[in-house]
Write a protein that holds these residues in place. Sequence first.
Motif, short mmCIF file in Angstrom:
data_model
loop_
_atom_site.label_atom_id
_atom_site.label_comp_id
_atom_site.label_asym_id
_atom_site.label_seq_id
_atom_site.Cartn_x
_atom_site.Cartn_y
_atom_site.Cartn_z
N SER A 147 20.11 20.90 -13.96
CA SER A 147 19.07 21.87 -13.61
C SER A 147 17.68 21.38 -14.02
N HIS A 148 17.45 20.10 -13.82
CA HIS A 148 16.16 19.46 -14.11
C HIS A 148 15.33 19.39 -12.83
N SER A 149 14.12 18.88 -12.94
CA SER A 149 13.32 18.60 -11.75
C SER A 149 13.32 17.10 -11.49
N ALA A 150 13.18 16.72 -10.23
CA ALA A 150 13.10 15.31 -9.84
C ALA A 150 12.05 15.18 -8.76
N THR A 151 11.04 14.34 -8.99
CA THR A 151 9.90 14.23 -8.09
C THR A 151 9.59 12.77 -7.79
N LEU A 152 9.43 12.45 -6.51
CA LEU A 152 9.05 11.10 -6.12
C LEU A 152 7.58 10.87 -6.47
N LEU A 153 7.30 9.81 -7.23
CA LEU A 153 5.94 9.46 -7.61
C LEU A 153 5.29 8.58 -6.55
N PRO A 154 3.95 8.52 -6.52
CA PRO A 154 3.27 7.69 -5.52
C PRO A 154 3.65 6.22 -5.57
N ASP A 155 4.05 5.71 -6.74
CA ASP A 155 4.42 4.30 -6.86
C ASP A 155 5.88 4.02 -6.52
N GLY A 156 6.62 5.05 -6.04
CA GLY A 156 8.00 4.86 -5.62
C GLY A 156 9.03 5.18 -6.67
N ARG A 157 8.62 5.38 -7.93
CA ARG A 157 9.57 5.79 -8.96
C ARG A 157 9.89 7.28 -8.80
N ARG A 205 4.23 18.40 -6.43
CA ARG A 205 3.35 17.23 -6.50
C ARG A 205 2.10 17.46 -5.66
N PHE A 206 0.94 17.33 -6.29
CA PHE A 206 -0.32 17.47 -5.58
C PHE A 206 -0.64 16.19 -4.80
N ASP A 207 -1.64 16.28 -3.93
CA ASP A 207 -2.01 15.13 -3.11
C ASP A 207 -2.49 13.95 -3.94
N ASP A 208 -3.04 14.22 -5.13
CA ASP A 208 -3.53 13.14 -5.97
C ASP A 208 -2.43 12.52 -6.85
N GLY A 209 -1.18 12.98 -6.68
CA GLY A 209 -0.07 12.40 -7.42
C GLY A 209 0.32 13.14 -8.68
N ARG A 210 -0.52 14.04 -9.16
CA ARG A 210 -0.17 14.82 -10.35
C ARG A 210 0.93 15.83 -9.99
N ILE A 211 1.71 16.21 -11.01
CA ILE A 211 2.85 17.09 -10.78
C ILE A 211 2.74 18.32 -11.67
N LEU A 212 2.90 19.49 -11.07
CA LEU A 212 2.81 20.76 -11.78
C LEU A 212 4.21 21.32 -12.02
N MET A 213 4.54 21.59 -13.28
CA MET A 213 5.79 22.25 -13.65
C MET A 213 5.50 23.74 -13.82
N VAL A 214 6.29 24.59 -13.17
CA VAL A 214 5.96 26.01 -13.08
C VAL A 214 7.08 26.86 -13.69
N GLY A 215 6.81 27.46 -14.86
CA GLY A 215 7.77 28.40 -15.46
C GLY A 215 9.11 27.76 -15.73
N GLY A 216 10.18 28.52 -15.50
CA GLY A 216 11.53 28.02 -15.72
C GLY A 216 12.28 28.85 -16.76
N ILE A 217 13.25 28.20 -17.40
CA ILE A 217 14.18 28.90 -18.28
C ILE A 217 14.24 28.18 -19.63
N LEU A 233 0.81 20.06 -16.35
CA LEU A 233 0.57 19.02 -15.36
C LEU A 233 0.91 17.65 -15.93
N TYR A 234 1.54 16.82 -15.10
CA TYR A 234 1.83 15.44 -15.49
C TYR A 234 0.97 14.49 -14.66
N ASP A 235 0.27 13.59 -15.35
CA ASP A 235 -0.52 12.54 -14.71
C ASP A 235 0.27 11.24 -14.82
N PRO A 236 0.84 10.73 -13.72
CA PRO A 236 1.69 9.53 -13.82
C PRO A 236 0.91 8.26 -14.14
N VAL A 237 -0.37 8.23 -13.83
CA VAL A 237 -1.17 7.04 -14.13
C VAL A 237 -1.40 6.93 -15.63
N ALA A 238 -1.75 8.05 -16.27
CA ALA A 238 -2.01 8.05 -17.71
C ALA A 238 -0.76 8.34 -18.53
#
Length: 403
Positions: A147-157, A205-217, A233-238
């Motif tokens: 029950s985790h999240s999985a998101t494709l990053l702009p760099d393919g990871r 995932r926003f257009d700029d590559g950042r990812i927003l985690m919303v609520g949960g359990i 928010l997660y910034d994959p570059v930093a």
Amino acid sequence: MTAAPHGRTGRFAVPPADTARQTTPGHWSPAGEMPFAGFWAQPADAAVLLTDGRVLLAGGEDGRRVPTDVTTLFDPAAGTWSASGALWTGRRLHSTTRLADGRVLVTGGIGEPPGPVPATALGSCEVYDPGSGTWTATGPLREPRFSHSATLLPDGRVLVAGGGAIRSADTHRTLRSAEAYDPGTGTWTPVRPMTDARFGHPAVRFDDGRILMVGGILAVGRGSHTALAHCELYDPVADRWTPTAGLATARKSHQATLLPGNEVLVTGGDMQGFKDEDWTYDPYSQWTTERYDPASDRWTADGQMPWGRSHHRAVRLASGDVLVLGGTDDASMAVGYPNATLYDAVGRTWSAEIPMVRGRWAPAAIGLDDGRVLVMGGLDESGPAAPLPGEDQVTATAEIYAP
């Protein structure tokens, strides 16, 4: 069948008349039956759209919560279902992600039916090749999770964050950890942990590559859980997590959808707890919605849905509108709702309900290349409403919404 939302005063609340807009709704039509009757309770969709336009659906669970290894394909052009190579490990509450090269990654989950002790999370992962129709084992997670999240990053990871895991002989724990999968090497590397532990959370995932985690359990005891309002928010570059403004209402079993203009719409869900403003207890699913603006880092109340719902699906259409479909009320979780409703992202209003072919909650749903929406499986009747004791009624039917 639908359930009315419950207001703070203890009476049933009726949405204002102006929440419905005059629109010409689309229609639902049957789309055959899958080889497997199942449902998918994870927050992210279990279905993925392959590069050739077909839909892949792998794993899931039946009415007794038994994981399956079945893989099925839907061809929208022919309107037909076919079986494909089975997973090496049957799994539920896993994630399914299409990689940049067109292959599909399945991650973690639970590989056993419910028992008297907490379920053990899987660390195994598999990759599907659409050309051969087969699954191949790939590098395991550094930390097993479900029950985790999985998101494709702009760099393919692929970023995997949070989830649940076993804590002791009688409890689960909630994870803060995150890790990233490299498709080139088939390995996972650590990522900076989240600010807050969470599972069952949508990730956008926003257009700029950042990812927003919303609520949960958050797991808080033996079989006990609470909803979260925290977002980050997660910034994959930093490789940096930043706490953001929190939801006005803590939510679990909700949906978060990226809108045109890079805002996020959150719909439904449930909190099962006391409201801070007046300490009334609310066991019902939410009909309220919220909208996030990353530029101002603010959540604002938005138009109310016609009815509250949890375990539903929300799919953005080509027009920018959002189709919210199915679901149930968490106070009973007895039946799946046989209806959908449309959100106007510009007018911030909701349509009247659009009848579906069948009621379903926790289905899989995905937008097709031609603009239609496919919804598959789900729970039809559960708990006391189910015809067989100890087994919920799960459907193998599918249907398509044409705008």
